[in-house]
Write an enzyme that holds these catalytic residues in place. Structure first.
Site, PDB file in Angstrom:
ATOM      1  N   ASP A  13       0.807  -1.227   0.000  1.00 45.27           N
ATOM      2  CA  ASP A  13       0.000   0.000   0.000  1.00 45.27           C
ATOM      3  C   ASP A  13       0.837   1.272   0.000  1.00 45.27           C
ATOM      4  OD1 ASP A  13      -2.260  -1.697   0.240  1.00 45.27           O
ATOM      5  OD2 ASP A  13      -1.939  -1.788   2.392  1.00 45.27           O
ATOM      6  N   LYS A  16       2.143   2.081  -5.132  1.00 44.62           N
ATOM      7  CA  LYS A  16       2.846   1.586  -6.337  1.00 44.62           C
ATOM      8  C   LYS A  16       2.024   1.759  -7.603  1.00 44.62           C
ATOM      9  CE  LYS A  16       3.168  -2.448  -4.479  1.00 44.62           C
ATOM     10  NZ  LYS A  16       2.735  -2.147  -3.116  1.00 44.62           N
ATOM     11  N   GLY A  40      -4.524  -4.374  -4.244  1.00 49.47           N
ATOM     12  CA  GLY A  40      -5.505  -3.388  -4.680  1.00 49.47           C
ATOM     13  C   GLY A  40      -4.753  -2.120  -5.025  1.00 49.47           C
ATOM     14  N   HIS A  41      -4.587  -1.838  -6.300  1.00 49.78           N
ATOM     15  CA  HIS A  41      -3.825  -0.667  -6.717  1.00 49.78           C
ATOM     16  C   HIS A  41      -4.792   0.454  -7.113  1.00 49.78           C
ATOM     17  CE1 HIS A  41      -0.178  -3.458  -7.644  1.00 49.78           C
ATOM     18  NE2 HIS A  41      -0.328  -3.208  -6.372  1.00 49.78           N
ATOM     19  N   GLN A 225       2.069  -5.925  -3.163  1.00 50.92           N
ATOM     20  CA  GLN A 225       2.441  -5.966  -1.736  1.00 50.92           C
ATOM     21  C   GLN A 225       3.772  -5.215  -1.519  1.00 50.92           C
ATOM     22  OE1 GLN A 225       1.505  -9.410  -3.070  1.00 50.92           O
ATOM     23  NE2 GLN A 225      -0.521  -8.624  -2.751  1.00 50.92           N
ATOM     24  N   THR A 240       2.857 -12.515   2.814  1.00 46.67           N
ATOM     25  CA  THR A 240       2.062 -13.130   1.763  1.00 46.67           C
ATOM     26  C   THR A 240       2.868 -14.333   1.236  1.00 46.67           C
ATOM     27  OG1 THR A 240       0.696 -12.714  -0.183  1.00 46.67           O
ATOM     28  CG2 THR A 240       2.881 -11.633  -0.151  1.00 46.67           C
ATOM     29  N   ALA A 300      -7.633  -1.320   0.122  1.00 45.24           N
ATOM     30  CA  ALA A 300      -8.328  -1.189  -1.168  1.00 45.24           C
ATOM     31  C   ALA A 300      -8.998  -2.502  -1.559  1.00 45.24           C
ATOM     32  CB  ALA A 300      -7.337  -0.763  -2.249  1.00 45.24           C
ATOM     33  N   SER A 414       5.213  12.335  -4.100  1.00 43.20           N
ATOM     34  CA  SER A 414       3.834  12.646  -4.470  1.00 43.20           C
ATOM     35  C   SER A 414       3.244  13.523  -3.378  1.00 43.20           C
ATOM     36  CB  SER A 414       3.016  11.384  -4.711  1.00 43.20           C
ATOM     37  OG  SER A 414       2.531  10.854  -3.515  1.00 43.20           O
TER      38      SER A 414
HETATM   39  P1  IMP Z   1      -2.651 -12.907   1.760  1.00 44.05           P
HETATM   40  O1  IMP Z   1      -1.731 -12.352   0.747  1.00 44.05           O
HETATM   41  O2  IMP Z   1      -4.108 -12.669   1.461  1.00 44.05           O
HETATM   42  O3  IMP Z   1      -2.346 -14.351   2.064  1.00 44.05           O
HETATM   43  O4  IMP Z   1      -2.378 -12.109   3.136  1.00 44.05           O
HETATM   44  C1  IMP Z   1      -1.151 -12.223   3.844  1.00 44.05           C
HETATM   45  C2  IMP Z   1      -0.776 -10.883   4.492  1.00 44.05           C
HETATM   46  O5  IMP Z   1      -0.420  -9.957   3.469  1.00 44.05           O
HETATM   47  C3  IMP Z   1      -1.895 -10.222   5.283  1.00 44.05           C
HETATM   48  O6  IMP Z   1      -1.315  -9.524   6.365  1.00 44.05           O
HETATM   49  C4  IMP Z   1      -2.491  -9.233   4.304  1.00 44.05           C
HETATM   50  O7  IMP Z   1      -3.153  -8.162   4.954  1.00 44.05           O
HETATM   51  C5  IMP Z   1      -1.239  -8.778   3.591  1.00 44.05           C
HETATM   52  N1  IMP Z   1      -1.502  -8.296   2.223  1.00 44.05           N
HETATM   53  C6  IMP Z   1      -1.776  -9.026   1.135  1.00 44.05           C
HETATM   54  N2  IMP Z   1      -1.934  -8.231   0.067  1.00 44.05           N
HETATM   55  C7  IMP Z   1      -1.725  -6.981   0.485  1.00 44.05           C
HETATM   56  C8  IMP Z   1      -1.700  -5.707  -0.183  1.00 44.05           C
HETATM   57  O8  IMP Z   1      -1.900  -5.582  -1.396  1.00 44.05           O
HETATM   58  N3  IMP Z   1      -1.445  -4.632   0.598  1.00 44.05           N
HETATM   59  C9  IMP Z   1      -1.176  -4.736   1.939  1.00 44.05           C
HETATM   60  N4  IMP Z   1      -1.171  -5.896   2.590  1.00 44.05           N
HETATM   61  C10 IMP Z   1      -1.439  -7.009   1.875  1.00 44.05           C
END
Ligand code: IMP
Length: 432
Positions: A13, A16, A40-41, A225, A240, A300, A414
């Site tokens: 977040d 990017k 979520g971009h 991520q 992740t 997002a 930014s």
């Molecule tokens: P997963 O990727 O859904 O398995 O989640 C694993 C961890 O990564 C959790 O703490 C999520 O909140 C975090 N996470 C996954 N995708 C994002 C992202 O796009 N932004 C921020 N945190 C993320």
């Protein structure tokens, strides 16, 4: 511009999508290499907010090709909705400007069931996943029982694989989860239909990228991520399930490391984290909520409130080292504009030692106390500032402090949420 990688240096977040949108004007192809619709971009174009979960942000620029690499995992239903949403908003998504690697793995209904079940079984030890089936689909990929998107195009082959996989999954679903087993025929028909709908986009993108690079086309590799959520270099197990750092690019797109010319790290001017896990500079008093509101820090993808904290130079320095980041871009400076003073974490206190290398062990990390330096805020509105010379003196001092601590040049900041609200620094975009 040469071939560049854009990665998040914190816990995701960092903005990017927004930076990729800016930089994609200067390349021919934008390729995502890992993650799935856990990402979520968010990009704001002409006042309209667009959130992309699978598709690289380059899709918003005419004449650019967007690629979903083999290291990404896709949920076909959600991806098709994303394509339709973009098309309805007037953006082209066609087989000319959008490609999906034939090796990309597919999130199946049992992956989502297992993700949610595993989280609820873990109780207060849960990871806080997005519940999208990301962990289970990567588990199956490594365990060699995954389904690739190209499998959906060969009904006999897909039928055989899915039959034996579903038989295994149903034992777990019935006996462990005590839930209704999945119906093979239903899942098979649903996913065969997805295959047909996605068919025109599916191709060998490793070959496509190779040929384009050979013909002097340029590529931007877009990470999802952030490094602190990387399965190897993040705060394991609170991470992740893919390599979000620059190390993921080659395995996730099928290009040679020799293709990469420059690595850009994206950091927020403060830090946020969604989900569970250690976060040394987290602000746990009411000021965390103030920052969350000012920065609109809500996920997002899941809408969850993000945990907020101060800039952590220990974590970002580590990201820079592990990934060989050449330059940094700093987002959301405007969110700090009202503050009298701003804190930066320059080290961790662990027992009677001062640590400046990010610890790999969770039991050490959870005992670390941040050491802060305080700098004066700039207390002025940044909207409308477009020339670096017009940036407030205290803001320039804050940037200088970060550059010194991180030993890395900041090439862009930014100063507002819209596409145009950024300022290149140090000839940033030109020197890349
Ligand atoms: P997963 O990727 O859904 O398995 O989640 C694993 C961890 O990564 C959790 O703490 C999520 O909140 C975090 N996470 C996954 N995708 C994002 C992202 O796009 N932004 C921020 N945190 C993320």
């Amino acid at each position: 511009m040469p071939n560049i990688v854009v990665i998040g240096t914190q816990w995701g977040d960092e903005g990017k999508g927004r930076i990729v949108d800016i930089l994609s004007e200067r390349v021919d192809i934008v390729a995502r290499y890992q993650g799935g619709n856990n990402a979520g971009h968010t990009i704001i174009v002409d006042g309209k907010t667009i959130v992309l979960h699978h598709i690289p942000s380059g899709i918003l620029r005419k004449g650019k090709v967007s690629v979903i690499g083999n290291g990404v995992v896709i949920d076909p239903k959600i991806l098709l909705e994303e394509i339709e949403g973009l098309q309805k908003s007037g953006y082209e998504v066609s087989s000319d400007n959008f490609k999906i690697s034939d090796r990309t793995h597919v999130i199946m209904p049992y992956h989502k069931l297992m993700d949610k079940a595993s989280e609820s079984r873990m109780g207060d030890k849960k990871i806080g996943t997005t519940g999208r089936g990301i962990g289970p689909v990567y588990e199956d990929k490594v365990a060699r029982r995954g389904i690739k998107v190209s499998d959906l195009l060969y009904p006999e082959h897909f039928e055989q694989r899915l039959k034996s996989i579903i038989a295994q999954k149903n034992i777990y679903i019935e006996k462990v989860l005590e839930a209704q087993p999945l119906d093979f025929e239903e899942v098979f028909a649903e996913y065969i239909a997805y295959g047909q709908q996605l068919k025109s986009y599916i191709t060998d993108t490793s070959l496509m990228l190779y040929e384009n690079v050979k013909n002097n086309k340029t590529v931007l590799f877009e990470g999802a991520q952030g490094v602190m959520l990387d399965v190897d270099f993040g705060t394991y197990p609170y991470v992740t399930s893919s390599n979000a750092g620059a190390g993921g690019v080659c395995a996730g797109t099928g290009i040679s490391p020799k293709t990469i010319d420059h690595i850009v790290g994206i950091s927020k001017a403060y830090t946020t984290r969604v989900g569970e896990g250690p976060f040394p500079t987290e602000i746990t008093d009411g000021f965390g909520e103030v920052l969350r509101k000012a920065g609109n820090e809500y996920g997002a993808t899941t809408g969850r409130p993000r945990r907020c904290g101060w800039f952590d130079a220990v974590a970002v320095s580590y990201s820079i080292r592990v990934n060989g980041i050449n330059s940094l871009m700093l987002t959301k400076l405007d969110v700090l504009s009202d503050l009298e003073t701003i804190r930066v974490c320059t080290g961790y206190k662990y027992k009677d030692q001062v640590i400046t290398d990010f610890p790999s062990n969770l039991s050490i990390l959870t005992q670390c106390e941040p050491i802060y330096e305080e700098v004066a805020g700039w207390k002025s509105d940044l909207s409308g500032v477009s020339d670096p010379k017009d940036l407030p003196q205290n803001l320039k001092a804050y940037l200088g402090k970060l550059e010194d601590l991180l030993e890395t040049e900041i090439s862009l900041v930014s100063v507002g949420p819209s596409r145009e609200e950024f300022i290149p620094l140090n000839n940033g975009l030109i020197s890349i």
